[in-house]
Design a protein around this motif. Structure first.
Motif, PDB file in Angstrom:
ATOM      1  N   GLN A  62       1.092  44.696 -33.265  1.00 57.47           N
ATOM      2  CA  GLN A  62       1.598  45.614 -34.282  1.00 57.47           C
ATOM      3  C   GLN A  62       2.032  46.942 -33.652  1.00 57.47           C
ATOM      4  O   GLN A  62       3.087  47.488 -33.982  1.00 57.47           O
ATOM      5  N   GLN A  63       1.219  47.452 -32.739  1.00 54.51           N
ATOM      6  CA  GLN A  63       1.551  48.706 -32.061  1.00 54.51           C
ATOM      7  C   GLN A  63       2.794  48.536 -31.187  1.00 54.51           C
ATOM      8  O   GLN A  63       3.653  49.417 -31.143  1.00 54.51           O
ATOM      9  N   PHE A  64       2.897  47.406 -30.495  1.00 53.28           N
ATOM     10  CA  PHE A  64       4.048  47.143 -29.637  1.00 53.28           C
ATOM     11  C   PHE A  64       5.329  47.086 -30.468  1.00 53.28           C
ATOM     12  O   PHE A  64       6.353  47.654 -30.087  1.00 53.28           O
ATOM     13  N   ARG A  65       5.262  46.413 -31.612  1.00 51.96           N
ATOM     14  CA  ARG A  65       6.440  46.331 -32.482  1.00 51.96           C
ATOM     15  C   ARG A  65       6.855  47.718 -32.962  1.00 51.96           C
ATOM     16  O   ARG A  65       8.037  48.062 -32.930  1.00 51.96           O
ATOM     17  N   LEU A  66       5.908  48.525 -33.403  1.00 54.07           N
ATOM     18  CA  LEU A  66       6.231  49.869 -33.858  1.00 54.07           C
ATOM     19  C   LEU A  66       6.840  50.679 -32.713  1.00 54.07           C
ATOM     20  O   LEU A  66       7.844  51.370 -32.900  1.00 54.07           O
ATOM     21  N   TRP A  67       6.264  50.592 -31.536  1.00 59.27           N
ATOM     22  CA  TRP A  67       6.775  51.329 -30.386  1.00 59.27           C
ATOM     23  C   TRP A  67       8.227  50.952 -30.092  1.00 59.27           C
ATOM     24  O   TRP A  67       9.073  51.833 -29.913  1.00 59.27           O
ATOM     25  N   THR A  68       8.551  49.662 -30.068  1.00 62.44           N
ATOM     26  CA  THR A  68       9.926  49.243 -29.781  1.00 62.44           C
ATOM     27  C   THR A  68      10.867  49.652 -30.919  1.00 62.44           C
ATOM     28  O   THR A  68      12.013  50.031 -30.663  1.00 62.44           O
ATOM     29  N   GLU A  69      10.382  49.611 -32.159  1.00 63.09           N
ATOM     30  CA  GLU A  69      11.202  50.091 -33.274  1.00 63.09           C
ATOM     31  C   GLU A  69      11.482  51.583 -33.136  1.00 63.09           C
ATOM     32  O   GLU A  69      12.602  52.040 -33.385  1.00 63.09           O
ATOM     33  N   LEU A  70      10.480  52.335 -32.719  1.00 58.90           N
ATOM     34  CA  LEU A  70      10.660  53.778 -32.530  1.00 58.90           C
ATOM     35  C   LEU A  70      11.628  54.074 -31.388  1.00 58.90           C
ATOM     36  O   LEU A  70      12.410  55.034 -31.469  1.00 58.90           O
ATOM     37  N   LEU A  71      11.606  53.267 -30.344  1.00 55.89           N
ATOM     38  CA  LEU A  71      12.573  53.435 -29.258  1.00 55.89           C
ATOM     39  C   LEU A  71      13.992  53.246 -29.784  1.00 55.89           C
ATOM     40  O   LEU A  71      14.907  54.003 -29.428  1.00 55.89           O
ATOM     41  N   SER A  72      14.178  52.258 -30.644  1.00 57.96           N
ATOM     42  CA  SER A  72      15.499  52.007 -31.238  1.00 57.96           C
ATOM     43  C   SER A  72      15.939  53.167 -32.116  1.00 57.96           C
ATOM     44  O   SER A  72      17.088  53.612 -32.051  1.00 57.96           O
ATOM     45  N   VAL A  73      15.022  53.652 -32.949  1.00 60.78           N
ATOM     46  CA  VAL A  73      15.335  54.779 -33.830  1.00 60.78           C
ATOM     47  C   VAL A  73      15.669  56.015 -32.994  1.00 60.78           C
ATOM     48  O   VAL A  73      16.634  56.737 -33.282  1.00 60.78           O
ATOM     49  N   VAL A 109      13.217  54.043 -43.193  1.00 62.22           N
ATOM     50  CA  VAL A 109      13.993  53.359 -42.153  1.00 62.22           C
ATOM     51  C   VAL A 109      13.276  52.090 -41.697  1.00 62.22           C
ATOM     52  O   VAL A 109      13.895  51.035 -41.559  1.00 62.22           O
ATOM     53  N   LEU A 110      11.961  52.192 -41.491  1.00 62.62           N
ATOM     54  CA  LEU A 110      11.186  51.055 -40.967  1.00 62.62           C
ATOM     55  C   LEU A 110      10.528  50.227 -42.063  1.00 62.62           C
ATOM     56  O   LEU A 110       9.888  49.222 -41.764  1.00 62.62           O
ATOM     57  N   LYS A 111      10.683  50.680 -43.313  1.00 61.59           N
ATOM     58  CA  LYS A 111      10.100  49.959 -44.453  1.00 61.59           C
ATOM     59  C   LYS A 111       8.593  49.729 -44.273  1.00 61.59           C
ATOM     60  O   LYS A 111       8.095  48.616 -44.316  1.00 61.59           O
ATOM     61  N   ARG A 112       7.902  50.844 -44.040  1.00 61.28           N
ATOM     62  CA  ARG A 112       6.453  50.821 -43.815  1.00 61.28           C
ATOM     63  C   ARG A 112       5.746  51.704 -44.826  1.00 61.28           C
ATOM     64  O   ARG A 112       6.302  52.703 -45.285  1.00 61.28           O
ATOM     65  N   ARG A 113       4.516  51.347 -45.119  1.00 62.45           N
ATOM     66  CA  ARG A 113       3.675  52.243 -45.912  1.00 62.45           C
ATOM     67  C   ARG A 113       3.376  53.474 -45.063  1.00 62.45           C
ATOM     68  O   ARG A 113       3.153  53.362 -43.852  1.00 62.45           O
ATOM     69  N   LEU A 114       3.350  54.621 -45.705  1.00 60.58           N
ATOM     70  CA  LEU A 114       3.150  55.878 -44.981  1.00 60.58           C
ATOM     71  C   LEU A 114       1.813  55.913 -44.258  1.00 60.58           C
ATOM     72  O   LEU A 114       1.740  56.367 -43.111  1.00 60.58           O
ATOM     73  N   ASP A 115       0.747  55.396 -44.875  1.00 61.88           N
ATOM     74  CA  ASP A 115      -0.560  55.427 -44.207  1.00 61.88           C
ATOM     75  C   ASP A 115      -0.575  54.545 -42.965  1.00 61.88           C
ATOM     76  O   ASP A 115      -1.129  54.919 -41.937  1.00 61.88           O
ATOM     77  N   HIS A 116       0.079  53.387 -43.023  1.00 60.35           N
ATOM     78  CA  HIS A 116       0.143  52.506 -41.848  1.00 60.35           C
ATOM     79  C   HIS A 116       0.988  53.143 -40.743  1.00 60.35           C
ATOM     80  O   HIS A 116       0.633  53.080 -39.566  1.00 60.35           O
ATOM     81  N   LEU A 117       2.110  53.736 -41.148  1.00 63.03           N
ATOM     82  CA  LEU A 117       2.986  54.383 -40.186  1.00 63.03           C
ATOM     83  C   LEU A 117       2.278  55.555 -39.513  1.00 63.03           C
ATOM     84  O   LEU A 117       2.318  55.686 -38.292  1.00 63.03           O
ATOM     85  N   SER A 118       1.615  56.381 -40.292  1.00 60.76           N
ATOM     86  CA  SER A 118       0.889  57.536 -39.733  1.00 60.76           C
ATOM     87  C   SER A 118      -0.158  57.098 -38.727  1.00 60.76           C
ATOM     88  O   SER A 118      -0.280  57.686 -37.646  1.00 60.76           O
ATOM     89  N   ARG A 119      -0.907  56.063 -39.070  1.00 58.61           N
ATOM     90  CA  ARG A 119      -1.936  55.553 -38.154  1.00 58.61           C
ATOM     91  C   ARG A 119      -1.292  55.042 -36.866  1.00 58.61           C
ATOM     92  O   ARG A 119      -1.757  55.331 -35.768  1.00 58.61           O
ATOM     93  N   GLY A 120      -0.206  54.289 -36.999  1.00 56.75           N
ATOM     94  CA  GLY A 120       0.472  53.753 -35.822  1.00 56.75           C
ATOM     95  C   GLY A 120       1.034  54.848 -34.927  1.00 56.75           C
ATOM     96  O   GLY A 120       0.937  54.767 -33.701  1.00 56.75           O
ATOM     97  N   LEU A 121       1.610  55.872 -35.527  1.00 54.98           N
ATOM     98  CA  LEU A 121       2.130  56.990 -34.741  1.00 54.98           C
ATOM     99  C   LEU A 121       1.014  57.694 -33.982  1.00 54.98           C
ATOM    100  O   LEU A 121       1.164  58.019 -32.801  1.00 54.98           O
ATOM    101  N   LYS A 122      -0.102  57.913 -34.637  1.00 55.91           N
ATOM    102  CA  LYS A 122      -1.243  58.562 -33.970  1.00 55.91           C
ATOM    103  C   LYS A 122      -1.732  57.727 -32.796  1.00 55.91           C
ATOM    104  O   LYS A 122      -2.086  58.264 -31.744  1.00 55.91           O
ATOM    105  N   GLU A 123      -1.764  56.403 -32.970  1.00 60.94           N
ATOM    106  CA  GLU A 123      -2.209  55.514 -31.889  1.00 60.94           C
ATOM    107  C   GLU A 123      -1.247  55.582 -30.699  1.00 60.94           C
ATOM    108  O   GLU A 123      -1.684  55.601 -29.542  1.00 60.94           O
ATOM    109  N   LEU A 124       0.055  55.637 -30.972  1.00 61.56           N
ATOM    110  CA  LEU A 124       1.042  55.705 -29.888  1.00 61.56           C
ATOM    111  C   LEU A 124       1.026  57.070 -29.204  1.00 61.56           C
ATOM    112  O   LEU A 124       1.246  57.156 -27.992  1.00 61.56           O
TER     113      LEU A 124
END
Length: 76
Positions: free
Chosen positions: A24-35, A52-67
């Protein structure tokens, strides 16, 4: 309009920081590279990314913090 591209190294998966990501983190990271490639290297605010990524804000926030913690993205 011509599609933009970005360089992605074939050995990225052997980088210790990248190798430590789960799927999940890898997918978000590659999506962020594209964005970022579409935005002169910048990642837009979470409210914009949410749509843009069609994500829930809480999931996105957590993923960004992890990256950020993994030092794969840098907040400005």
């Amino acid at each position: 309009m011509m599609a933009r591209w970005f360089r992605f190294y074939a050995d990225a998966m052997r980088n210790p920081k990248v190798a430590s990501l789960n799927d999940q983190q890898f997918r978000l990271w590659t999506e962020l590279l594209s964005v970022a490639a579409e935005n002169d290297g910048h990642i837009p605010p979470e409210q914009t990314l949410k749509h843009v990524l069609k994500r829930r804000l809480d999931h996105l926030s957590r993923g960004l913090k992890e990256l950020i913690r993994a030092e794969l993205i840098t907040p400005l």
